[in-house]
Every structure is written in structure tokens, then in C-alpha cells.
Design a protein around this motif. Structure first.
Motif, PDB file in Angstrom:
ATOM      1  N   GLU A   1      47.083  47.199  42.057  1.00 26.21           N
ATOM      2  CA  GLU A   1      48.854  47.349  42.387  1.00 26.21           C
ATOM      3  C   GLU A   1      48.424  46.375  40.830  1.00 26.21           C
ATOM      4  O   GLU A   1      49.543  45.779  40.351  1.00 26.21           O
ATOM      5  CB  GLU A   1      49.355  46.714  43.044  1.00 26.21           C
ATOM      6  CG  GLU A   1      49.380  47.381  44.433  1.00 26.21           C
ATOM      7  CD  GLU A   1      50.566  46.786  45.005  1.00 26.21           C
ATOM      8  OE1 GLU A   1      50.699  46.177  45.564  1.00 26.21           O
ATOM      9  OE2 GLU A   1      51.116  47.689  46.058  1.00 26.21           O
ATOM     10  N   GLY A   2      47.681  47.173  40.159  1.00 25.64           N
ATOM     11  CA  GLY A   2      47.708  46.576  38.475  1.00 25.64           C
ATOM     12  C   GLY A   2      47.598  44.517  37.943  1.00 25.64           C
ATOM     13  O   GLY A   2      47.686  44.395  37.374  1.00 25.64           O
ATOM     14  N   GLU A   3      46.739  44.625  39.366  1.00 26.61           N
ATOM     15  CA  GLU A   3      46.443  42.688  39.178  1.00 26.61           C
ATOM     16  C   GLU A   3      44.238  42.498  39.216  1.00 26.61           C
ATOM     17  O   GLU A   3      44.588  43.614  40.040  1.00 26.61           O
ATOM     18  CB  GLU A   3      46.998  41.918  39.694  1.00 26.61           C
ATOM     19  CG  GLU A   3      48.074  41.674  39.496  1.00 26.61           C
ATOM     20  CD  GLU A   3      49.290  40.830  39.820  1.00 26.61           C
ATOM     21  OE1 GLU A   3      49.208  39.567  40.432  1.00 26.61           O
ATOM     22  OE2 GLU A   3      50.341  41.043  40.719  1.00 26.61           O
ATOM     23  N   ILE A   4      44.135  41.894  38.405  1.00 26.77           N
ATOM     24  CA  ILE A   4      43.348  42.103  38.751  1.00 26.77           C
ATOM     25  C   ILE A   4      42.907  40.257  39.617  1.00 26.77           C
ATOM     26  O   ILE A   4      43.359  39.412  39.779  1.00 26.77           O
ATOM     27  CB  ILE A   4      42.203  41.994  37.243  1.00 26.77           C
ATOM     28  CG1 ILE A   4      42.618  42.938  36.964  1.00 26.77           C
ATOM     29  CG2 ILE A   4      40.463  41.166  37.848  1.00 26.77           C
ATOM     30  CD1 ILE A   4      41.611  43.353  35.481  1.00 26.77           C
ATOM     31  N   TYR A   5      41.936  40.433  40.591  1.00 27.22           N
ATOM     32  CA  TYR A   5      41.869  39.418  41.577  1.00 27.22           C
ATOM     33  C   TYR A   5      40.194  38.286  41.464  1.00 27.22           C
ATOM     34  O   TYR A   5      39.153  39.622  41.560  1.00 27.22           O
ATOM     35  CB  TYR A   5      42.158  38.701  42.527  1.00 27.22           C
ATOM     36  CG  TYR A   5      43.938  40.128  42.909  1.00 27.22           C
ATOM     37  CD1 TYR A   5      44.914  38.639  43.256  1.00 27.22           C
ATOM     38  CD2 TYR A   5      44.160  40.788  43.250  1.00 27.22           C
ATOM     39  CE1 TYR A   5      45.650  39.408  43.643  1.00 27.22           C
ATOM     40  CE2 TYR A   5      45.117  41.190  42.725  1.00 27.22           C
ATOM     41  CZ  TYR A   5      46.227  40.382  43.498  1.00 27.22           C
ATOM     42  OH  TYR A   5      47.788  40.561  43.281  1.00 27.22           O
ATOM     43  N   VAL A   6      39.417  37.467  41.330  1.00 22.49           N
ATOM     44  CA  VAL A   6      38.461  37.305  41.110  1.00 22.49           C
ATOM     45  C   VAL A   6      38.170  37.126  42.624  1.00 22.49           C
ATOM     46  O   VAL A   6      38.391  36.189  43.510  1.00 22.49           O
ATOM     47  CB  VAL A   6      38.135  35.258  40.477  1.00 22.49           C
ATOM     48  CG1 VAL A   6      37.409  35.107  40.663  1.00 22.49           C
ATOM     49  CG2 VAL A   6      38.353  36.179  39.063  1.00 22.49           C
ATOM     50  N   ILE A   7      37.428  38.143  43.495  1.00 25.10           N
ATOM     51  CA  ILE A   7      36.395  37.626  44.073  1.00 25.10           C
ATOM     52  C   ILE A   7      35.595  36.529  44.607  1.00 25.10           C
ATOM     53  O   ILE A   7      34.881  36.200  45.967  1.00 25.10           O
ATOM     54  CB  ILE A   7      36.882  39.192  45.228  1.00 25.10           C
ATOM     55  CG1 ILE A   7      37.813  39.980  45.421  1.00 25.10           C
ATOM     56  CG2 ILE A   7      36.068  38.675  46.273  1.00 25.10           C
ATOM     57  CD1 ILE A   7      38.753  39.374  45.430  1.00 25.10           C
ATOM     58  N   GLY A   8      34.225  37.141  44.109  1.00 28.48           N
ATOM     59  CA  GLY A   8      33.092  36.194  43.902  1.00 28.48           C
ATOM     60  C   GLY A   8      33.864  34.933  44.011  1.00 28.48           C
ATOM     61  O   GLY A   8      34.301  34.079  43.289  1.00 28.48           O
ATOM     62  N   LYS A   9      32.874  34.243  44.810  1.00 34.00           N
ATOM     63  CA  LYS A   9      32.990  32.544  45.018  1.00 34.00           C
ATOM     64  C   LYS A   9      32.727  32.105  43.391  1.00 34.00           C
ATOM     65  O   LYS A   9      33.214  30.470  43.123  1.00 34.00           O
ATOM     66  CB  LYS A   9      32.656  31.400  45.954  1.00 34.00           C
ATOM     67  CG  LYS A   9      33.351  32.391  47.323  1.00 34.00           C
ATOM     68  CD  LYS A   9      32.974  31.389  48.426  1.00 34.00           C
ATOM     69  CE  LYS A   9      33.774  32.046  49.511  1.00 34.00           C
ATOM     70  NZ  LYS A   9      32.978  31.676  50.883  1.00 34.00           N
TER      71      LYS A   9
END
Length: 241
Positions: free
Chosen positions: A135-143
């Protein structure tokens, strides 16, 4: 950010407030509490602020979980770090990552993503990390980042490559005028989907990477990441460190 920092900070902040409030109300034996109403008022305000921070953190955590489950996943290269002055831990700003990756439409993207963390070792420049776009946002998934090569890495690390930012944040978007701008970045984006242009290179010098020997144009006082993943700085007196 994944919301965990806000939750923990809210618990600490609100917990102190409610503890002070409880002491002023209960007045345990052996304690001297003057102007208890002030303590109750201040403690209550701190407690409510803490609850608000926790609520915000939970919302962010749920959004991150949804992005991880339903978003588009990419492996991105960490080009450089920028200070995130919206969050400070013991006076130190949190870390924002300047990331480059190829999205599902084959576009070379450069985005700045907040981490909410001050642990630089978890996010090494030149490393790769998993991200999710939702939804137009980027999230850091990797630890944490991993020092591995990605497909098309030469283009990802090319300081002159044309990149786009679809979130409205390009390189330098969160930096203050006193911060050192990364040599492979672009100026702050005025809006989404704007192609980044190479920085002005007046006064730049040809410098060989200490790792692979590749030659790059570097401005004195600038830190860059070579296409091999090696990070180095050309000091103002033209020394490589």
C-alpha cells in the motif's frame, strides 16, 4: 519501522508515569508526598502519552505483519545510512536506510526506509536486506543485512544509474545540511516517480577502491560504497580511510 521500538518505549514512558501517579495516590508508609495532586496530574499525563505511543506502535506492528504476509517482497542493497531525527535513543538519532532494488515492474528504485533502530551493525552498508512493499509503503522485513551479491548488483551499485522513488523519499531526504551526502545518492525528491540525477561532481577525484581497485569519482569528505560492496571515505586532505 516495525513498531517494536514504539511499544517498548511507550511501556517504559507510560509505566513511569503511572508509577508516579500510583505513589501519589496510595502514599505508601514511609514516603513523604507533598502536593500530591501535581504528581497525579503529571504522572497521568505521562501515562496517557505512553499509552498513545504503545497504540501507535501496535498499529505499526500490525501493518508490518500484514506487509510481510501480503506485500511484494524484494531483496535490496543498502547504499548508505541517513540519520532519522524523528526518533532519538539516548540522544542519538535512529537509522534510516538508503535502499536500491528492482521492483516487480523492473524499475530501479531508490528509497529511504526508517528502521527505528540505532544499531548500525545490523544494517551494514553494501549488505542486502529483505523488504516488503505494501500500500505504497516499504517495510524492512529482514532482521539484519547479509553481505551477499544480488542479481544485477553492478547496476544497483552504479553511482550514475537513473533511479526512481515512488514513496516520495530519495537519498538525502532526511539529512540536515550538516550531514554528509552519500556520493551515489540523489537530491531529495520533490514528489513520487521523479528520476534521480547524479550529484554535481565539481572538485571530485578519481579514487581506486581499496577492495577491488575499481575507480570512482569521489568528492573529498564523502563516503561511498563501491560496486564490490566495500565502503570507504575520501577525507578533505585526500586520504582514503
Amino acid at each position: 519501522m516495525n513498531g517494536l521500538f514504539e511499544i517498548l518505549f511507550g511501556l517504559c514512558f507510560g509505566g513511569v508515569g503511572f508509577f508516579v501517579m500510583a505513589i501519589c495516590i496510595i502514599k505508601p508508609e514511609g514516603t513523604v508526598v507533598e502536593n500530591a495532586w501535581i504528581g497525579i496530574l503529571v504522572g497521568g499525563i505521562f501515562g496517557l502519552i505512553g499509552l498513545g505511543i504503545i497504540y501507535s506502535g501496535i498499529k505499526q506492528k500490525l501493518k508490518t505483519m500484514k506487509a510481510k504476509a501480503e506485500g511484494a517482497h524484494y531483496n535490496a542493497k543498502i547504499i548508505s545510512h541517513e540519520p532519522d531525527y524523528s526518533i532519538r535513543v539516548n540522544g542519538r538519532p535512529a537509522i534510516a536506510l538508503v535502499l536500491r532494488f528492482k521492483d516487480g515492474q523492473g524499475r530501479l528504485r531508490q528509497e529511504v526506509v526508517k528502521t527505528g533502530s540505532t544499531d548500525w551493525k545490523k544494517f551494514q552498508a553494501g549488505g542486502a536486506i529483505e523488504i516488503a512493499e505494501y500500500e505504497g509503503e516499504i517495510y524492512v522485513i529482514g532482521k539484519r543485512s547479509e553481505m551477499v551479491n544480488l542479481p544485477g548488483q553492478e547496476e544497483l551499485m552504479d553511482p550514475y544509474a537513473q533511479v526512481v522513488s515512488l514513496t516520495g523519499y530519495g537519498s538525502n531526504s532526511m539529512m540536515t545540511p550538516s550531514s554528509s551526502a552519500p556520493a551515489i545518492g540523489a537530491d531529495a525528491m520533490a514528489g513520487p516517480a521523479v528520476a534521480a540525477q547524479p550529484m554535481g561532481m565539481a572538485g571530485a577525484m578519481s579514487v581506486a577502491c581499496p577492495g577491488c581497485g575499481a575507480v570512482s569519482m569521489v568528492l573529498p569528505g564523502t563516503t561511498i560504497v563501491c560496486k564490490c560492496g566495500r565502503q570507504f571515505k575520501l577525507t578533505e586532505d585526500h586520504m582514503i580511510v
